[in-house]
Design a protein around this motif. Structure first.
Motif, short mmCIF file in Angstrom:
data_model
loop_
_atom_site.label_atom_id
_atom_site.label_comp_id
_atom_site.label_asym_id
_atom_site.label_seq_id
_atom_site.Cartn_x
_atom_site.Cartn_y
_atom_site.Cartn_z
N THR A 174 6.29 1.37 10.29
CA THR A 174 6.63 2.67 9.71
C THR A 174 5.50 3.16 8.79
N ALA A 175 5.00 2.25 7.96
CA ALA A 175 3.91 2.62 7.03
C ALA A 175 2.68 3.09 7.80
N MET A 176 2.33 2.39 8.86
CA MET A 176 1.15 2.76 9.64
C MET A 176 1.34 4.12 10.30
N LYS A 177 2.56 4.38 10.76
CA LYS A 177 2.84 5.68 11.37
C LYS A 177 2.72 6.80 10.33
N LEU A 178 3.25 6.58 9.13
CA LEU A 178 3.15 7.58 8.07
C LEU A 178 1.70 7.82 7.67
N LEU A 179 0.90 6.78 7.65
CA LEU A 179 -0.50 6.91 7.23
C LEU A 179 -1.33 7.70 8.23
N GLN A 180 -0.84 7.83 9.45
CA GLN A 180 -1.55 8.66 10.43
C GLN A 180 -1.58 10.12 10.00
N GLY A 181 -0.62 10.52 9.17
CA GLY A 181 -0.61 11.89 8.66
C GLY A 181 -1.51 12.08 7.45
N GLN A 182 -2.23 11.03 7.06
CA GLN A 182 -3.17 11.07 5.94
C GLN A 182 -2.55 11.60 4.65
N GLY A 246 6.96 -1.30 -16.58
CA GLY A 246 5.79 -2.15 -16.45
C GLY A 246 5.24 -2.18 -15.04
N ILE A 247 4.21 -3.00 -14.86
CA ILE A 247 3.56 -3.19 -13.56
C ILE A 247 3.56 -4.68 -13.26
N PHE A 248 4.18 -5.06 -12.17
CA PHE A 248 4.22 -6.47 -11.75
C PHE A 248 3.18 -6.69 -10.67
N ILE A 249 2.20 -7.54 -10.94
CA ILE A 249 1.17 -7.88 -9.95
C ILE A 249 1.63 -9.18 -9.30
N ALA A 250 2.28 -9.06 -8.15
CA ALA A 250 3.07 -10.14 -7.58
C ALA A 250 2.37 -10.84 -6.42
N HIS A 251 2.79 -12.08 -6.23
CA HIS A 251 2.38 -12.83 -5.05
C HIS A 251 2.95 -12.09 -3.83
N GLY A 252 2.09 -11.66 -2.96
CA GLY A 252 2.56 -10.92 -1.79
C GLY A 252 1.59 -9.84 -1.40
N ASN A 253 2.00 -9.08 -0.42
CA ASN A 253 1.13 -8.06 0.17
C ASN A 253 1.78 -6.68 0.12
N TYR A 254 3.06 -6.62 0.51
CA TYR A 254 3.84 -5.39 0.48
C TYR A 254 3.20 -4.27 1.29
N ASN A 255 2.45 -4.64 2.32
CA ASN A 255 1.77 -3.69 3.21
C ASN A 255 0.72 -2.84 2.48
N GLN A 256 0.31 -3.26 1.30
CA GLN A 256 -0.66 -2.50 0.54
C GLN A 256 -2.09 -2.74 1.01
N ASP A 257 -2.27 -3.70 1.92
CA ASP A 257 -3.60 -3.87 2.52
C ASP A 257 -3.93 -2.68 3.42
N LEU A 258 -2.92 -1.90 3.80
CA LEU A 258 -3.14 -0.74 4.67
C LEU A 258 -3.81 0.42 3.95
N GLY A 300 -6.91 12.07 0.82
CA GLY A 300 -5.77 11.21 0.63
C GLY A 300 -5.99 9.81 1.14
N VAL A 301 -4.88 9.13 1.33
CA VAL A 301 -4.93 7.75 1.76
C VAL A 301 -5.61 7.60 3.10
N ALA A 302 -5.52 8.63 3.92
CA ALA A 302 -6.14 8.64 5.25
C ALA A 302 -5.47 7.63 6.15
N GLN A 303 -6.27 6.94 6.98
CA GLN A 303 -5.68 6.13 8.04
C GLN A 303 -5.33 4.74 7.56
N ALA A 304 -4.48 4.08 8.35
CA ALA A 304 -4.15 2.70 8.05
C ALA A 304 -5.40 1.86 8.13
N ASN A 305 -5.60 1.02 7.12
CA ASN A 305 -6.78 0.17 7.08
C ASN A 305 -6.49 -1.14 7.80
N GLN A 306 -7.16 -1.36 8.91
CA GLN A 306 -6.92 -2.57 9.68
C GLN A 306 -7.77 -3.74 9.19
N ALA A 307 -8.98 -3.49 8.80
CA ALA A 307 -9.83 -4.58 8.33
C ALA A 307 -11.00 -4.05 7.53
#
Length: 381
Positions: A174-182, A246-258, A300-307
């Motif tokens: 879903t996140a990747m699809k939304l990011l296609q709209g930049q 606050g801001i929690f910098i947590a163990h995990g990814n949460y699809n934020q690598d995109l 904006g965020v632009a496209q999903a970042n694959q790598a």
């Protein structure tokens, strides 16, 4: 032999593409099935309570901008130490701008929910309702207020149930699809699990639910996303002090690598009323113009970042913050070039000359290529 080499190279290429589409299994994001974690400092004072699992090395920036590091975890109790008092000002390198001119075009904002079952007990009688969580109604309130402010909003209500370890894998599509709209920012809207008192406050005479910003530390965008979260907190503190707990910098990814501007929002706890959460997210929407610059289809965020990696081409304008190596087509072409180069090198090394290499390649195309992916004929005994 050539068939084997080509098959191996093709397998490696396809595996690389597959790996780009999903985060590491251990870096998705952990949340408790029930209950919550309590984090205390060396004096026994409660610093944080959250439904997110807590791991040593996680960090937390409190409402007073003190940075804590988690040092030990025993069951649902964790210990932390104060690291430093951060400046309440926006980080120098944060992707942050002042409020845009009133007549400037507003960028697109995207909203989705990895946990579509999350609900509020006072209204729903249950903390979760599979397929119909009222967290999506809170998303509607966010969309409504942003639209009133002139933003283009895409709010996905795609279901990602059940609420398990694979929910973020399902919501990733879903996140990747939304990011296609930049969009200029991508918000994954949740509600946390914690006692009511840590998520309840009053702003402008009304009861509202506090919010927690969550940054995943298992992704290449961590520093940029963390600065983005700090810029949001600074802007919100200036307008509605106490709304962001606050801001929690947590163990995990949460699809934020995109994307470096994909952020997880926790809006209240299961004990807040849904109305309090709706008022909270509407106030948060009012702050958006303070931390999000102008933009349009080009920014904006632009496209999903694959790598790929990101380059801020103009630190003063988020609309120009674009990825330098994000298009899936680019990755495929790169892999194809590597594949062709590898085959050419193998042919040259195995034959000793380009002339012999060409002959071997012609022979392969003429006699083997058409059956490359098909079964070989059974050899006669």
């Amino acid at each position: 032999m050539l068939r084997i080499i080509l098959t191996v190279l093709l397998t490696i290429s396809l595996s690389s593409l597959s790996a780009m589409a999903a985060p590491p299994e251990s870096a998705v994001g952990d949340e408790l099935v029930s209950g919550y974690m309590t984090v205390i400092d060396d004096k026994g004072v409660i610093v944080l309570q959250t439904g997110h699992e807590v791991h040593p090395g996680d960090e937390y920036i409190g409402e007073d901008d003190i940075l804590y590091e988690i040092t030990a975890v025993e069951g649902t109790l964790a210990r932390c130490r104060a690291m430093e008092k951060l400046s309440s000002q926006v980080p120098d390198n944060a992707i942050f701008v002042q409020a845009p001119p009133p007549d400037a075009p507003k960028p697109k904002i995207a909203i989705y929910h990895s946990h579509t079952d999350e609900s509020y007990i006072p209204n729903d009688g249950t903390p979760t309702e599979r397929g119909n969580g009222s967290i999506m109604i809170v998303g509607d309130a966010f969309e409504k207020r942003l639209t009133e402010l002139g933003y283009q909003v895409e709010h996905s209500k795609t279901l990602h149930d059940p609420h398990d370890a694979n929910a973020y894998h399902r919501s990733r599509r879903t996140a990747m699809k939304l990011l296609q709209g930049q969009p200029a920012a991508l918000f994954d809207v949740h509600r946390d699990s914690a006692p009511l008192k840590v998520y309840s406050t009053t702003i402008n005479g009304e009861h509202v639910a506090k919010m927690l910003l969550v940054v995943g530390r298992q992704n290449q965008n961590r520093k940029t996303t963390q600065d983005f979260a700090r810029s949001i907190k600074a802007a919100t503190d200036a307008k509605y002090k106490g709304l962001i707990r606050g801001i929690f910098i947590a163990h995990g990814n949460y699809n934020q690598d995109l994307s470096p501007r994909a952020l997880l929002l926790e809006v209240g706890t299961q004990y807040n009323s849904r109305e309090a959460a709706e008022r909270s997210i509407a106030l948060f929407a009012d702050v958006v113009p303070s931390f999000l610059g102008t933009g349009g289809s080009s920014g904006g965020v632009a496209q999903a970042n694959q790598a790929g990696t990101y380059t801020d081409t103009n630190p003063g304008n988020t609309a120009n913050y674009v990825p330098t190596d994000t298009a899936p087509g680019y990755d495929i072409l790169t892999l194809a070039a590597v594949l062709v180069g590898g085959v050419a090198a193998f042919l040259f090394l195995s034959t000793g000359s380009w002339q012999e290499a060409k002959k071997k390649l012609r022979h392969f195309v003429k006699y083997e290529f058409t059956n490359f992916f098909g079964p070989r004929k059974k050899r006669k005994e």
